[in-house]
Design a protein around this motif. Structure first.
Motif, PDB file in Angstrom:
ATOM      1  N   LEU A  71     -51.257 -60.006  59.710  1.00 47.56           N
ATOM      2  CA  LEU A  71     -52.772 -59.856  59.800  1.00 47.56           C
ATOM      3  C   LEU A  71     -53.111 -59.858  61.271  1.00 47.56           C
ATOM      4  N   SER A  75     -55.161 -56.596  62.436  1.00 46.24           N
ATOM      5  CA  SER A  75     -56.417 -56.542  63.287  1.00 46.24           C
ATOM      6  C   SER A  75     -56.036 -55.266  64.338  1.00 46.24           C
ATOM      7  N   PHE A 182     -61.008 -61.865  44.480  1.00 45.23           N
ATOM      8  CA  PHE A 182     -61.879 -62.843  44.741  1.00 45.23           C
ATOM      9  C   PHE A 182     -61.972 -64.063  43.815  1.00 45.23           C
ATOM     10  N   ILE A 185     -58.452 -65.918  43.974  1.00 39.47           N
ATOM     11  CA  ILE A 185     -58.321 -66.753  44.958  1.00 39.47           C
ATOM     12  C   ILE A 185     -59.204 -67.994  45.112  1.00 39.47           C
ATOM     13  N   GLY A 186     -60.545 -67.720  44.972  1.00 38.05           N
ATOM     14  CA  GLY A 186     -61.768 -68.505  44.832  1.00 38.05           C
ATOM     15  C   GLY A 186     -61.259 -69.656  43.814  1.00 38.05           C
ATOM     16  N   THR A 258     -61.648 -56.376  56.778  1.00 42.06           N
ATOM     17  CA  THR A 258     -61.890 -57.921  56.411  1.00 42.06           C
ATOM     18  C   THR A 258     -61.547 -58.459  54.999  1.00 42.06           C
ATOM     19  N   LEU A 259     -61.958 -57.266  54.235  1.00 44.39           N
ATOM     20  CA  LEU A 259     -61.373 -57.403  52.643  1.00 44.39           C
ATOM     21  C   LEU A 259     -59.991 -57.432  52.612  1.00 44.39           C
ATOM     22  N   ALA A 261     -57.802 -58.620  54.999  1.00 48.30           N
ATOM     23  CA  ALA A 261     -57.116 -59.555  55.255  1.00 48.30           C
ATOM     24  C   ALA A 261     -57.477 -60.818  54.496  1.00 48.30           C
ATOM     25  N   VAL A 262     -58.718 -60.932  53.920  1.00 51.37           N
ATOM     26  CA  VAL A 262     -58.986 -62.201  53.155  1.00 51.37           C
ATOM     27  C   VAL A 262     -58.031 -62.027  51.885  1.00 51.37           C
ATOM     28  N   LEU A 263     -57.965 -60.943  51.257  1.00 49.37           N
ATOM     29  CA  LEU A 263     -57.155 -61.064  49.924  1.00 49.37           C
ATOM     30  C   LEU A 263     -55.644 -61.036  50.315  1.00 49.37           C
ATOM     31  N   SER A 265     -54.477 -62.852  52.873  1.00 46.86           N
ATOM     32  CA  SER A 265     -53.939 -64.495  53.032  1.00 46.86           C
ATOM     33  C   SER A 265     -54.097 -64.993  51.824  1.00 46.86           C
ATOM     34  N   GLY A 266     -55.022 -64.857  51.187  1.00 45.21           N
ATOM     35  CA  GLY A 266     -55.421 -65.544  50.002  1.00 45.21           C
ATOM     36  C   GLY A 266     -54.085 -65.502  48.964  1.00 45.21           C
TER      37      GLY A 266
END
Lengths: 608, 608
Positions: A71, A75, A182, A185-186, A258-259, A261-263, A265-266
């Protein structure tokens, strides 16, 4: 007919003035340019676990800090490319940045790696997507290669139709994939938080694991970085954005980062929590989806969109390759044809070259991805390293206000990319050596082509006052094969070109034929001089060429120019040409490329 | 370089005057023209037994009377073709005979069948020979097709080198094969006569066998007749013989017939005496050789020469196909290119076409012969029937002295050939139906081509007094792409062509570019009128074509001719052409075939 097929496949031609309408807004750009990067989460986390499992399942918790490392790298890449977008608003990415800051050869290394890398992007992602499909329908496994080739052809046609249209088609799968992940992960985190999901066997973070070395961790980190392939696509494609292009591109880049990174890490977290081990037959994402949803419709939705986005990841290559080719062609390192816009305003030569090359790769590697992926990742990290080093040099050289944090970002990025590259070479040399052969070859070719264009340009350029000597007159040679309307037509034309010396040349294979023809000629065209040449070897070109040499030598002495007027009858239908020996075509080509004579073809169109 | 490779492969070109030296004497002609017929004894007797074994081994004695039938057919064929050789001393065989006696369509049926049949000869015999080799070396079985293709290429090259040279190479295997079979038959009969060979189980001649019907016997007879394929080759190839060609050809034909008859009877007799049954893995000849010699060096000698002659049987096709093609091309039924003698005086286009077509067949049928053989046999017996019927008509029409026995010979031959053909269609329709589709198609094509050539000939022929109207002058259009030496060179040339109106045409893609160019032009070439065309769709050809239409329309009113002078620079090295858009080539081809304008290309040769 060919033309109407073309119309049907790629649509009506567009006027140059319609170019603006083909530009992308942010929503479409995100879909079209990020499918490669986003699809990487389908295999990136798995790559980390595949390395760690060689030590043991106790080492799986290392995936969390490694993911943090990835990550961090992500970044720095995103921030660095954001800086590049504003510094180089006309696009070009690694090639332009390396070239302007590190010199031409660094630029060519970056450009050459990326060119090949985009071909690999297409081959790898389409093959991976095809694997996902044939895994679901094993009956199709034997026609794997055919299916992959068909997909490449489809994507090529979509891109020939133009970026806007392909964006419309391609936007849905990308957004559906993001939605699916999403949801996954959610739901996963919600179930964990509410305690309704049972954790798998997993060692706590910080548990010592025997056999873990720095080398293993670095290797896992390098493997995980393959999830970052594709992040450079946006910076290459700035010219495709609607105005203001740079700021739209930068926003799209941040959103994509951002997308991603979120995906990422999840997926890494859920894999750790459920204690998932990489397996040959079932992907990590599929295992997570099964743990989270069970085998219901949501599971199949996740799997389906994953397969689809893998195939569509190829599209990133189609956006980036033609634009990179334009940049290289503008600098005269690759053939000029890559600068030409096609009927639908896309750079069709680039698109077609990319399609053909990736089809060749797919066939050569039987659509098996495992040998291509390491090559692919190296091909990405070499230009990453070069472009960030280039940015470092830029900040150091220009020192604009507040340059130090920017310089630091690029330094971290350059260093990490370089480490990843080195690790790839150290741990996967048997797979990545071809790049060490290929890069010097392609850079040699780039220079060779540039040298040729420079030499041509210099020879064509009009020097200020110097004027060519005017031509005094023409010597006109008409090769004749008989006494026909075609020959008559050509002689008529030749007679109208003055001031000139006219002669007809007849090439005889048989001695007796020679005299007969000369007599007939005298009666038919008494005012045109006939030269008869005898051909011992039944060749028309050789005696004619020798004769032309002699004439040309004499003509040039008195500043005369030699013109060969070739009589040619044109049959009414194209296929009928195969029924006639193409002597005139052969003579024309030979004379044009080998002799310094003007070649005129006088057509005689047959009416039936 | 291409040229020196060609020299190395096919040898130095020969002068037309050296044609006589390329003619064949009787010894070489026998080798080169009879390998197909002689090699048939390797499978003909076996074909008879394969049919009889369906009834039972008790029926094997029928092979003796059937062989007599085949010998009778052979004699009538040989006698008939001997008559044809003297009646048609310029060769042409079935095509010429059928055409002159039964009319053009009968000739085309014979010619069309034979053309395809020669392709089948090559494909079948090379595949059969390859089978014999890979049976000995099973490791090679997977590359069967590749080996067969390689043999075809080798034989094609030999034939491109010329008939004499190939005869020298090919004579040995043919004579060795004849020697081997004579040894086999001689030893066999000697051993039987001296009682040192034990007879196998065989029913006495005349023993009644249950289930034998006329149909079975006719079928066995038809199958056995496949041993006669190739006997027509000599009558097609008379022009290849040394003078006196017809009498040399007739002697060679008789010699070949005698050899074939002796070998055939010997093999059939020994097979019957040893009670040999056809087996899938071991050929009948191989079984006889084993009985006679045991597994010693003579056995392997027999097997080796058999394999070799099967491959070389292909060569018969190479002698006959090009000569038949010459006859068809002289009558304008196939493209004229088949009339051209190559560097080594062979009809190279025919040779190459035959090689390519048989390679295609071998690849399409995976070098498996069983589906091709019935087609092959039908393709032989159709022209046999037609040519003998043609001879019958000839005798009836001309009635020369002593015509009745000749007429009878041909009648017997025609009738038997027809019966064989009919039996093939009745018993093997699933394999031979393609010929019923193919023949009408090829005959339609023949007529179509002939019609085209006739139409062209008529349009080109100079009518007695009518003269074309002289051209008053020229309108010269020079498409220009910039201000360069290439354009200057072309304008210089165009200015030297008088009387003429000269204009340069510039095709602009961008509005701003247009004005800039016009201003530059005014300074550079104030005396040459510049027409600027705007291309909305980035095409050069479309606006240019429209403009030329307008100019041409006006010019033709005042008897002016339009010439398009195309500037073209020629790079020093051939490969460099790929670096330049081939606009001038495209424009040239388009204008030549679509528009009634003269196309002149002015080359500007680059020096580096």
């Amino acid at each position: 007919m060919v033309s109407s097929i073309k119309r049907f496949i790629i649509g009506r031609p567009l006027k140059s003035a319609e170019l603006g309408e083909q530009k992308l807004n942010k929503t479409k750009a995100l879909a079209i340019l990020s499918s490669d990067a986003l699809s990487s989460v389908a295999y990136g986390p798995e790559q980390i676990l595949i390395v760690l499992v060689t030590v043991g399942t106790a080492a799986f918790w290392y995936s969390i800090p490694i993911a943090f490392g990835v990550l961090l790298l992500l970044s720095t890449l995103i921030l660095s490319y954001r800086q590049i977008i504003f510094a180089y608003p006309h696009g070009g990415g690694a090639y332009v940045v390396s070239k302007s800051n590190l010199g031409i050869n660094a630029g060519l290394v970056a450009g050459g790696s990326l060119l090949v890398d985009y071909i690999l992007t297409v081959a790898v992602s389409v093959s991976a997507g095809t694997d996902a499909i044939t895994a679901a329908f094993p009956a199709l496994h034997d026609v794997n290669v055919e299916i992959a080739v068909l997909f490449v052809i489809l994507i090529t046609i979509l891109n020939l139709r133009g970026v806007t249209e392909s964006a419309s088609v391609l936007a849905y799968p990308v957004y559906l994939f993001v939605l699916a992940l999403f949801l996954l992960i959610g739901t996963g985190i919600f179930k964990i938080a509410t305690g309704s999901a049972s954790p798998g066997v997993h060692a706590g973070i910080g548990t010592p694991a025997a056999g873990v070395s720095l080398f293993i961790l670095l290797r896992a980190f390098a493997s995980g970085s393959s999830a970052l392939t594709g992040v450079e696509a946006i910076s290459n494609a700035i010219p495709n954005f609607k105005d203001p292009a740079p700021s739209n591109a930068a926003k799209t880049l941040l959103l994509m980062g951002t997308l991603l990174a979120v995906l990422l890490s999840g997926i890494v977290f859920l894999a750790y929590y459920f204690g998932i081990s990489p397996r040959a037959e079932v992907t990590v994402v599929s295992q997570i989806a099964e743990e989270t949803f069970g085998r219901n419709v949501l599971y199949f939705f996740t799997q389906g969109t994953t397969a689809l986005i893998l195939i569509l990841a190829a599209n990133t290559g189609y956006s980036a390759f033609p634009l990179l080719a334009v940049n290289l062609a503008k600098d005269k390192f690759i053939p000029r044809m890559f600068l030409v816009r096609g009927d639908r305003l896309g750079y069709s030569n680039g698109i077609i070259t990319l399609g053909a090359a990736s089809i060749a790769l797919i066939i050569a590697f039987h659509a098996e991805t495992e040998h291509l992926i390491p090559l692919y990742a190296v091909g990405v990290f070499v230009p990453f390293t070069l472009s960030q080093t280039g940015m470092m040099v830029k900040w150091l050289r220009e020192k604009p206000k507040g340059w130090i944090p920017k310089f630091l970002i690029n330094t971290v990025g350059a260093f990490t990319s370089m480490v990843v590259t080195v690790i790839f070479f150290l741990t996967k040399l048997p797979q990545v050596w071809p790049i060490l052969v290929f890069l010097p070859v392609i850079i040699y070719l780039f220079h060779r082509i540039r040298k040729h264009y420079d030499a041509v340009g210099e020879q064509l350029r009009i020097a200020t006052c110097e004027r060519a000597v005017p031509i005094e007159g023409n010597v006109i040679i008409v090769p004749v094969a008989g006494i026909t309307h075609v020959v008559e037509n050509s002689l008529n034309y030749a007679k109208s070109l003055g001031p000139s010396q006219l002669m007809a040349v007849y090439i005889a294979f048989e001695r007796e034929d020679e005299h007969k023809f000369e007599e007939k000629w005298k009666k038919w065209q008494p005012d045109v001089r006939l030269v008869t040449l005898h051909s011992h070897y039944r060749s028309i070109i050789n005696p004619l060429a020798k004769f032309i040499d002699i004439v040309e030598h004499k003509a040039s002495e008195s500043n005369y120019r030699v013109t060969v007027v070739i009589p040619q009858f044109i049959p009414k239908k194209g296929w009928e040409n195969i029924l006639h020996n193409q002597s005139s075509l052969l003579i024309r080509t030979f004379l044009l490329y080998r002799k310094n004579v003007v070649v005129s073809t006088v057509p005689y169109h047959l009416k039936k």
